[in-house]
Design a protein around this motif. Structure first.
Motif, PDB file in Angstrom:
ATOM      1  N   ARG A 138       0.741  -1.099  -0.050  1.00  0.00           N
ATOM      2  CA  ARG A 138      -0.070   0.049   0.033  1.00  0.00           C
ATOM      3  C   ARG A 138       1.135   1.275   0.106  1.00  0.00           C
ATOM      4  O   ARG A 138       0.534   2.090  -0.712  1.00  0.00           O
ATOM      5  CB  ARG A 138      -1.069   0.196   1.347  1.00  0.00           C
ATOM      6  CG  ARG A 138      -1.936  -0.926   1.229  1.00  0.00           C
ATOM      7  CD  ARG A 138      -3.227  -0.735   2.144  1.00  0.00           C
ATOM      8  NE  ARG A 138      -4.184   0.399   1.464  1.00  0.00           N
ATOM      9  CZ  ARG A 138      -4.807   1.150   2.251  1.00  0.00           C
ATOM     10  NH1 ARG A 138      -4.559   1.483   3.389  1.00  0.00           N
ATOM     11  NH2 ARG A 138      -5.445   1.852   1.253  1.00  0.00           N
ATOM     12  N   GLU A 194      -3.536  -4.260  -7.666  1.00  0.00           N
ATOM     13  CA  GLU A 194      -3.232  -2.568  -7.740  1.00  0.00           C
ATOM     14  C   GLU A 194      -4.602  -2.045  -7.223  1.00  0.00           C
ATOM     15  O   GLU A 194      -4.526  -0.815  -6.343  1.00  0.00           O
ATOM     16  CB  GLU A 194      -2.891  -2.132  -9.223  1.00  0.00           C
ATOM     17  CG  GLU A 194      -1.286  -2.180  -9.521  1.00  0.00           C
ATOM     18  CD  GLU A 194      -1.267  -1.865 -10.907  1.00  0.00           C
ATOM     19  OE1 GLU A 194      -0.003  -1.399 -11.046  1.00  0.00           O
ATOM     20  OE2 GLU A 194      -2.125  -1.661 -11.663  1.00  0.00           O
ATOM     21  N   GLU A 195      -5.533  -2.337  -7.641  1.00  0.00           N
ATOM     22  CA  GLU A 195      -6.730  -1.776  -7.505  1.00  0.00           C
ATOM     23  C   GLU A 195      -7.299  -2.081  -6.028  1.00  0.00           C
ATOM     24  O   GLU A 195      -8.102  -0.993  -5.167  1.00  0.00           O
ATOM     25  CB  GLU A 195      -8.112  -2.236  -8.412  1.00  0.00           C
ATOM     26  CG  GLU A 195      -7.703  -2.011  -9.915  1.00  0.00           C
ATOM     27  CD  GLU A 195      -7.457  -0.517 -10.157  1.00  0.00           C
ATOM     28  OE1 GLU A 195      -8.290   0.392  -9.309  1.00  0.00           O
ATOM     29  OE2 GLU A 195      -6.835   0.200 -11.015  1.00  0.00           O
ATOM     30  N   LYS A 200      -5.752   0.360  -3.591  1.00  0.00           N
ATOM     31  CA  LYS A 200      -6.164   1.512  -3.448  1.00  0.00           C
ATOM     32  C   LYS A 200      -7.505   1.682  -2.696  1.00  0.00           C
ATOM     33  O   LYS A 200      -7.818   2.918  -2.078  1.00  0.00           O
ATOM     34  CB  LYS A 200      -6.762   2.006  -5.197  1.00  0.00           C
ATOM     35  CG  LYS A 200      -5.363   2.349  -5.908  1.00  0.00           C
ATOM     36  CD  LYS A 200      -6.117   2.433  -7.359  1.00  0.00           C
ATOM     37  CE  LYS A 200      -4.985   2.623  -8.584  1.00  0.00           C
ATOM     38  NZ  LYS A 200      -5.497   2.715  -9.847  1.00  0.00           N
ATOM     39  N   ARG A 201      -8.169   0.566  -2.429  1.00  0.00           N
ATOM     40  CA  ARG A 201      -9.582   0.756  -2.100  1.00  0.00           C
ATOM     41  C   ARG A 201      -9.525   0.197  -0.479  1.00  0.00           C
ATOM     42  O   ARG A 201     -10.467   0.594   0.152  1.00  0.00           O
ATOM     43  CB  ARG A 201     -10.616  -0.169  -2.824  1.00  0.00           C
ATOM     44  CG  ARG A 201     -10.723   0.681  -4.035  1.00  0.00           C
ATOM     45  CD  ARG A 201     -11.530  -0.563  -5.020  1.00  0.00           C
ATOM     46  NE  ARG A 201     -12.116   0.145  -6.161  1.00  0.00           N
ATOM     47  CZ  ARG A 201     -11.119   0.670  -7.233  1.00  0.00           C
ATOM     48  NH1 ARG A 201      -9.775   0.276  -7.126  1.00  0.00           N
ATOM     49  NH2 ARG A 201     -11.766   1.400  -8.122  1.00  0.00           N
ATOM     50  N   PRO A 206       3.156   0.671  -4.241  1.00  0.00           N
ATOM     51  CA  PRO A 206       2.616  -0.295  -5.046  1.00  0.00           C
ATOM     52  C   PRO A 206       3.609  -0.762  -6.249  1.00  0.00           C
ATOM     53  O   PRO A 206       3.194  -1.572  -6.867  1.00  0.00           O
ATOM     54  CB  PRO A 206       1.384   0.582  -5.725  1.00  0.00           C
ATOM     55  CG  PRO A 206       1.137   1.607  -4.774  1.00  0.00           C
ATOM     56  CD  PRO A 206       2.588   2.044  -4.021  1.00  0.00           C
TER      57      PRO A 206
END
Length: 418
Positions: A284, A383-384, A387-388, A287
């Motif tokens: 995090r 990766e996504e 981000k979340r 990345p």
């Protein structure tokens, strides 16, 4: 990972069992995730080990990294031909004409593999990335926050089934049927259920394959397109004498390979982050480390647990004489924990100096055709995710695939947090 008590018990059993009686093919070792100490012992004491009796017959186990590479790279002495046993530990044979290309030796293997390889070039994989990212974003944005859901179903299967539907130009609303084909092949029933369920499983499998035969007829009439099914149909090498039942071998191979390497590595990454939460937090914060973390995920999970070959002549490997016709099983899951080659192999290290030093994709002419696509899907989805979600917590016992061939998960209950 099993709890400490289970691992200690497995270790005691592994080292108490007479060496000649060790059978690492037992499916229960994989469903309980307690195969590790058995392979540890074989690597140390009998890296090329003969099991004279198992559910799958007699076989040689090759458990060290270097020996696995030696066998995998020598297709002349170690055959993949389905006519003499194929690529899995399971007994049986299959006629040459209905085999997939992974169950063939050169030159037929090379000719058939070449037909579908255009969809897996670096350039083509790069073209898929925007679509995969768009789908990953949609899937992840629909996940409930702070509520329990099945990660395998909602993320791993959903993303990979969408990719399979794209590769085959398969009806999108029926995409979940594609990984079901793989599950029907790979899930080994309990011995007491084998006879009772044989007919039921065959009926389900036939029902799943029927639409593929219908699509074959449609694509044959439509002419050449650029999806996998059309490539197979349009080339005389893989058209299999215009018999749709014969071409299904290659279709099934590509479904299993396209679903399982990515799907189970995606789920395996989640379990690795559960065991090593600091790795998730490091990713995090940075990345860019995903470039090395993705191949480490493949090594750690080893989604293809083994590949089998059959000796075509008497040959020595690791100081053991293997006779012509004997079954040789390369345990990738063991080679990827070989400390003589991979430093500190029991740790999940996302910034390894040589992260691609693993046997997860195989070696030689049968090296995984879709390895670039698998790695790209893993990179995009994580990766996504990074981000979340601040963390994704496993909140129940994972349900593992009943297989010693593909090492994976049927279900993992989790909760995600912002």
């Amino acid at each position: 990972m099993p709890d400490d008590a289970s691992l200690l018990d497995a270790r005691a059993r592994a080292y108490a069992t007479p060496l000649e009686d060790i059978d690492v093919s037992r499916v229960d070792l994989f469903t309980s995730d307690t195969h590790w100490p058995y392979f540890e012992r074989l690597r140390a004491e009998a890296p090329v080990h003969y099991c004279k009796s198992s559910e799958f017959g007699s076989y040689w186990s090759v458990t060290r990294f270097a020996d696995i590479v030696a066998v995998d790279s020598n297709h002349e002495a170690f055959s993949s031909s389905s006519e003499i046993g194929g690529i899995t530990i399971f007994p049986g044979s299959q006629p040459h004409e209905s085999s997939s290309f992974i169950g063939l030796d050169p030159p037929d293997h090379d000719h058939q593999r070449r037909v579908v390889s255009p969809l897996f070039t670096s350039h083509k994989v790069a073209e898929f990335e925007p679509l995969i990212r768009e789908r990953a974003i949609r899937i992840l944005d629909e996940l409930p926050i702070g509520e329990t859901f099945d990660f395998v179903d909602r993320v791993s299967i959903e993303l990979t089934s969408q990719m399979l539907a794209t590769l085959f130009d398969y009806p999108f609303e029926q995409r979940r049927d594609l990984p079901r084909i793989s599950d029907e092949i790979l899930n080994v029933p309990q011995m007491e259920d084998l006879e009772r369920t044989r007919g039921e499983r065959q009926a389900r499998f036939t029902q799943l394959l029927f639409p593929l035969i219908m699509l074959w007829e449609q694509r044959k009439a439509q002419g050449r397109k650029d999806d996998l099914m059309s490539l197979l149909i349009s080339d005389p090498v893989t058209r299999k004498n215009d018999n749709p039942e014969l071409y299904l071998g290659n279709v099934i191979l590509l479904i299993v390979a396209g679903s399982d390497t990515t799907r189970h590595s995606m789920s395996g990454a989640l379990m690795a982050f559960q065991q090593f939460p600091e790795a998730y937090q490091r990713l995090r914060a940075n990345p860019a480390l995903l470039d090395s973390a993705v191949p480490e995920i493949i090594r750690w999970q080893s989604p293809v647990a083994h590949m089998r070959r059959t000796a075509t002549r008497d040959i020595e490997i690791g100081g053991q004489l293997i006779r012509k016709g004997e079954k040789v099983v390369m345990w990738y899951v063991s080679g990827n924990r070989d400390g003589s080659v991979i430093p500190d192999p029991e740790r999940f290290i996302i910034d390894r100096e040589r992260p691609r030093q693993h046997v997860g994709f195989g070696f030689g002419i049968h090296r995984c055709l879709g390895n670039r696509l698998a790695e790209m899907q893993l990179k995009v989805v994580w990766e996504e995710m990074l981000k979340r979600f601040s963390r994704i917590e496993v909140v129940g016992e994972p349900q593992r695939l009943r297989s010693n061939f593909v090492k994976g998960y049927d279900a993992i209950p989790v909760r995600a947090y912002r």
